[in-house]
Scaffold this motif. Structure first.
Motif, PDB file in Angstrom:
ATOM      1  N   ARG A  33     -13.918   1.484  -1.254  1.00  0.00           N
ATOM      2  CA  ARG A  33     -14.269   0.311  -2.076  1.00  0.00           C
ATOM      3  C   ARG A  33     -13.607   0.400  -3.444  1.00  0.00           C
ATOM      4  O   ARG A  33     -13.135  -0.606  -3.988  1.00  0.00           O
ATOM      5  CB  ARG A  33     -15.783   0.199  -2.198  1.00  0.00           C
ATOM      6  N   GLN A  34     -13.536   1.599  -4.019  1.00  0.00           N
ATOM      7  CA  GLN A  34     -12.894   1.789  -5.324  1.00  0.00           C
ATOM      8  C   GLN A  34     -11.391   1.515  -5.236  1.00  0.00           C
ATOM      9  O   GLN A  34     -10.820   0.893  -6.125  1.00  0.00           O
ATOM     10  CB  GLN A  34     -13.159   3.207  -5.822  1.00  0.00           C
ATOM     11  N   TRP A  35     -10.745   1.970  -4.162  1.00  0.00           N
ATOM     12  CA  TRP A  35      -9.320   1.686  -3.985  1.00  0.00           C
ATOM     13  C   TRP A  35      -9.100   0.176  -3.945  1.00  0.00           C
ATOM     14  O   TRP A  35      -8.160  -0.332  -4.542  1.00  0.00           O
ATOM     15  CB  TRP A  35      -8.800   2.299  -2.692  1.00  0.00           C
ATOM     16  N   ALA A  36     -10.008  -0.537  -3.257  1.00  0.00           N
ATOM     17  CA  ALA A  36      -9.891  -1.998  -3.173  1.00  0.00           C
ATOM     18  C   ALA A  36     -10.114  -2.636  -4.553  1.00  0.00           C
ATOM     19  O   ALA A  36      -9.349  -3.511  -4.965  1.00  0.00           O
ATOM     20  CB  ALA A  36     -10.878  -2.548  -2.158  1.00  0.00           C
ATOM     21  N   ARG A  37     -11.141  -2.194  -5.274  1.00  0.00           N
ATOM     22  CA  ARG A  37     -11.415  -2.739  -6.618  1.00  0.00           C
ATOM     23  C   ARG A  37     -10.248  -2.524  -7.566  1.00  0.00           C
ATOM     24  O   ARG A  37      -9.956  -3.368  -8.404  1.00  0.00           O
ATOM     25  CB  ARG A  37     -12.656  -2.076  -7.217  1.00  0.00           C
ATOM     26  N   ARG A  38      -9.600  -1.379  -7.440  1.00  0.00           N
ATOM     27  CA  ARG A  38      -8.490  -1.045  -8.338  1.00  0.00           C
ATOM     28  C   ARG A  38      -7.157  -1.652  -7.893  1.00  0.00           C
ATOM     29  O   ARG A  38      -6.149  -1.471  -8.560  1.00  0.00           O
ATOM     30  CB  ARG A  38      -8.356   0.475  -8.442  1.00  0.00           C
ATOM     31  N   GLY A  39      -7.157  -2.342  -6.779  1.00  0.00           N
ATOM     32  CA  GLY A  39      -5.962  -3.024  -6.322  1.00  0.00           C
ATOM     33  C   GLY A  39      -5.019  -2.173  -5.490  1.00  0.00           C
ATOM     34  O   GLY A  39      -3.902  -2.591  -5.201  1.00  0.00           O
ATOM     35  N   HIS A  40      -5.456  -0.985  -5.065  1.00  0.00           N
ATOM     36  CA  HIS A  40      -4.616  -0.116  -4.245  1.00  0.00           C
ATOM     37  C   HIS A  40      -4.695  -0.480  -2.771  1.00  0.00           C
ATOM     38  O   HIS A  40      -3.834  -0.079  -1.985  1.00  0.00           O
ATOM     39  CB  HIS A  40      -5.034   1.357  -4.393  1.00  0.00           C
ATOM     40  N   LEU A  41      -5.726  -1.217  -2.385  1.00  0.00           N
ATOM     41  CA  LEU A  41      -5.964  -1.545  -0.985  1.00  0.00           C
ATOM     42  C   LEU A  41      -6.462  -2.980  -0.893  1.00  0.00           C
ATOM     43  O   LEU A  41      -7.473  -3.331  -1.496  1.00  0.00           O
ATOM     44  CB  LEU A  41      -7.019  -0.577  -0.414  1.00  0.00           C
ATOM     45  N   SER A  42      -5.740  -3.796  -0.151  1.00  0.00           N
ATOM     46  CA  SER A  42      -6.121  -5.198   0.019  1.00  0.00           C
ATOM     47  C   SER A  42      -6.647  -5.425   1.428  1.00  0.00           C
ATOM     48  O   SER A  42      -6.065  -4.927   2.396  1.00  0.00           O
ATOM     49  CB  SER A  42      -4.913  -6.106  -0.200  1.00  0.00           C
ATOM     50  N   PRO A  43      -7.718  -6.197   1.555  1.00  0.00           N
ATOM     51  CA  PRO A  43      -8.246  -6.495   2.888  1.00  0.00           C
ATOM     52  C   PRO A  43      -7.256  -7.326   3.698  1.00  0.00           C
ATOM     53  O   PRO A  43      -6.548  -8.168   3.157  1.00  0.00           O
ATOM     54  CB  PRO A  43      -9.518  -7.293   2.620  1.00  0.00           C
ATOM     55  N   TYR A  54      -9.552  -3.535   6.769  1.00  0.00           N
ATOM     56  CA  TYR A  54      -8.318  -3.001   6.215  1.00  0.00           C
ATOM     57  C   TYR A  54      -7.372  -2.598   7.333  1.00  0.00           C
ATOM     58  O   TYR A  54      -7.796  -1.992   8.317  1.00  0.00           O
ATOM     59  CB  TYR A  54      -8.620  -1.796   5.315  1.00  0.00           C
ATOM     60  N   SER A  55      -6.087  -2.907   7.178  1.00  0.00           N
ATOM     61  CA  SER A  55      -5.104  -2.524   8.194  1.00  0.00           C
ATOM     62  C   SER A  55      -4.774  -1.046   8.050  1.00  0.00           C
ATOM     63  O   SER A  55      -4.881  -0.460   6.966  1.00  0.00           O
ATOM     64  CB  SER A  55      -3.831  -3.356   8.050  1.00  0.00           C
ATOM     65  N   SER A  56      -4.354  -0.447   9.152  1.00  0.00           N
ATOM     66  CA  SER A  56      -4.009   0.970   9.112  1.00  0.00           C
ATOM     67  C   SER A  56      -2.805   1.206   8.205  1.00  0.00           C
ATOM     68  O   SER A  56      -2.747   2.210   7.504  1.00  0.00           O
ATOM     69  CB  SER A  56      -3.758   1.508  10.520  1.00  0.00           C
ATOM     70  N   ALA A  57      -1.864   0.283   8.170  1.00  0.00           N
ATOM     71  CA  ALA A  57      -0.690   0.438   7.300  1.00  0.00           C
ATOM     72  C   ALA A  57      -1.090   0.406   5.824  1.00  0.00           C
ATOM     73  O   ALA A  57      -0.644   1.237   5.030  1.00  0.00           O
ATOM     74  CB  ALA A  57       0.332  -0.651   7.593  1.00  0.00           C
ATOM     75  N   ALA A  58      -1.942  -0.546   5.450  1.00  0.00           N
ATOM     76  CA  ALA A  58      -2.399  -0.633   4.050  1.00  0.00           C
ATOM     77  C   ALA A  58      -3.232   0.588   3.685  1.00  0.00           C
ATOM     78  O   ALA A  58      -3.128   1.113   2.570  1.00  0.00           O
ATOM     79  CB  ALA A  58      -3.198  -1.909   3.832  1.00  0.00           C
ATOM     80  N   LEU A  59      -4.054   1.040   4.619  1.00  0.00           N
ATOM     81  CA  LEU A  59      -4.879   2.221   4.381  1.00  0.00           C
ATOM     82  C   LEU A  59      -4.006   3.460   4.172  1.00  0.00           C
ATOM     83  O   LEU A  59      -4.238   4.238   3.242  1.00  0.00           O
ATOM     84  CB  LEU A  59      -5.836   2.436   5.552  1.00  0.00           C
ATOM     85  N   ALA A  60      -2.987   3.628   5.006  1.00  0.00           N
ATOM     86  CA  ALA A  60      -2.085   4.772   4.870  1.00  0.00           C
ATOM     87  C   ALA A  60      -1.370   4.742   3.524  1.00  0.00           C
ATOM     88  O   ALA A  60      -1.238   5.768   2.851  1.00  0.00           O
ATOM     89  CB  ALA A  60      -1.068   4.783   6.003  1.00  0.00           C
ATOM     90  N   HIS A  61      -0.936   3.565   3.108  1.00  0.00           N
ATOM     91  CA  HIS A  61      -0.245   3.433   1.822  1.00  0.00           C
ATOM     92  C   HIS A  61      -1.185   3.788   0.662  1.00  0.00           C
ATOM     93  O   HIS A  61      -0.809   4.536  -0.246  1.00  0.00           O
ATOM     94  CB  HIS A  61       0.293   2.012   1.668  1.00  0.00           C
ATOM     95  N   ALA A  62      -2.397   3.260   0.691  1.00  0.00           N
ATOM     96  CA  ALA A  62      -3.359   3.528  -0.383  1.00  0.00           C
ATOM     97  C   ALA A  62      -3.750   5.004  -0.415  1.00  0.00           C
ATOM     98  O   ALA A  62      -3.854   5.604  -1.491  1.00  0.00           O
ATOM     99  CB  ALA A  62      -4.607   2.662  -0.207  1.00  0.00           C
ATOM    100  N   GLU A  63      -3.949   5.608   0.749  1.00  0.00           N
ATOM    101  CA  GLU A  63      -4.326   7.026   0.802  1.00  0.00           C
ATOM    102  C   GLU A  63      -3.213   7.897   0.232  1.00  0.00           C
ATOM    103  O   GLU A  63      -3.459   8.780  -0.586  1.00  0.00           O
ATOM    104  CB  GLU A  63      -4.625   7.430   2.254  1.00  0.00           C
ATOM    105  N   ALA A  64      -1.979   7.618   0.620  1.00  0.00           N
ATOM    106  CA  ALA A  64      -0.847   8.409   0.115  1.00  0.00           C
ATOM    107  C   ALA A  64      -0.684   8.236  -1.394  1.00  0.00           C
ATOM    108  O   ALA A  64      -0.448   9.206  -2.119  1.00  0.00           O
ATOM    109  CB  ALA A  64       0.430   8.016   0.842  1.00  0.00           C
ATOM    110  N   ALA A  65      -0.817   7.005  -1.870  1.00  0.00           N
ATOM    111  CA  ALA A  65      -0.648   6.739  -3.306  1.00  0.00           C
ATOM    112  C   ALA A  65      -1.740   7.411  -4.130  1.00  0.00           C
ATOM    113  O   ALA A  65      -1.457   8.012  -5.171  1.00  0.00           O
ATOM    114  CB  ALA A  65      -0.638   5.239  -3.560  1.00  0.00           C
ATOM    115  N   THR A  66      -2.987   7.328  -3.666  1.00  0.00           N
ATOM    116  CA  THR A  66      -4.068   7.949  -4.440  1.00  0.00           C
ATOM    117  C   THR A  66      -3.983   9.469  -4.374  1.00  0.00           C
ATOM    118  O   THR A  66      -4.280  10.149  -5.357  1.00  0.00           O
ATOM    119  CB  THR A  66      -5.456   7.469  -3.975  1.00  0.00           C
ATOM    120  N   ARG A  67      -3.554  10.009  -3.231  1.00  0.00           N
ATOM    121  CA  ARG A  67      -3.377  11.466  -3.122  1.00  0.00           C
ATOM    122  C   ARG A  67      -2.280  11.926  -4.066  1.00  0.00           C
ATOM    123  O   ARG A  67      -2.424  12.929  -4.766  1.00  0.00           O
ATOM    124  CB  ARG A  67      -3.040  11.859  -1.682  1.00  0.00           C
TER     125      ARG A  67
END
Length: 77
Positions: A33-43, A54-67
């Motif tokens: 939810r925080q990734w979505a609020r901060r604009g790292h992950l779009s529904p 959330y799509s798996s591609a968007a999730l993978a991108h957000a996870e890699a970026a936050t890591r």
């Protein structure tokens, strides 16, 4: 078409990915939810109860970026 995940499912998938690098790492639904609020992950859509999916591609991108950001922050003196 990629798989769509609810917030809880997305947290479980992201945790699986993170644990390949750090076995103790977890990603909580609150983090998703925080990734979505901060604009790292779009529904990619909404479920029948109007909760974000959330799509798996968007999730993978957000996870890699936050890591990557976490690693950069942790390596600063």
């Amino acid at each position: 078409m990629s798989t769509l995940y609810t917030t809880g499912q997305a947290a479980a998938v992201a945790t699986t990915w993170r644990q390949r690098l750090a076995p103790a790492a977890t990603v909580t639904p609150a983090a998703i939810r925080q990734w979505a609020r901060r604009g790292h992950l779009s529904p990619a859509g909404l479920d029948d109860r109007h909760r974000p999916l959330y799509s798996s591609a968007a999730l993978a991108h957000a996870e890699a970026a936050t890591r990557e950001r976490a690693l950069l922050t942790a390596s600063r003196p």
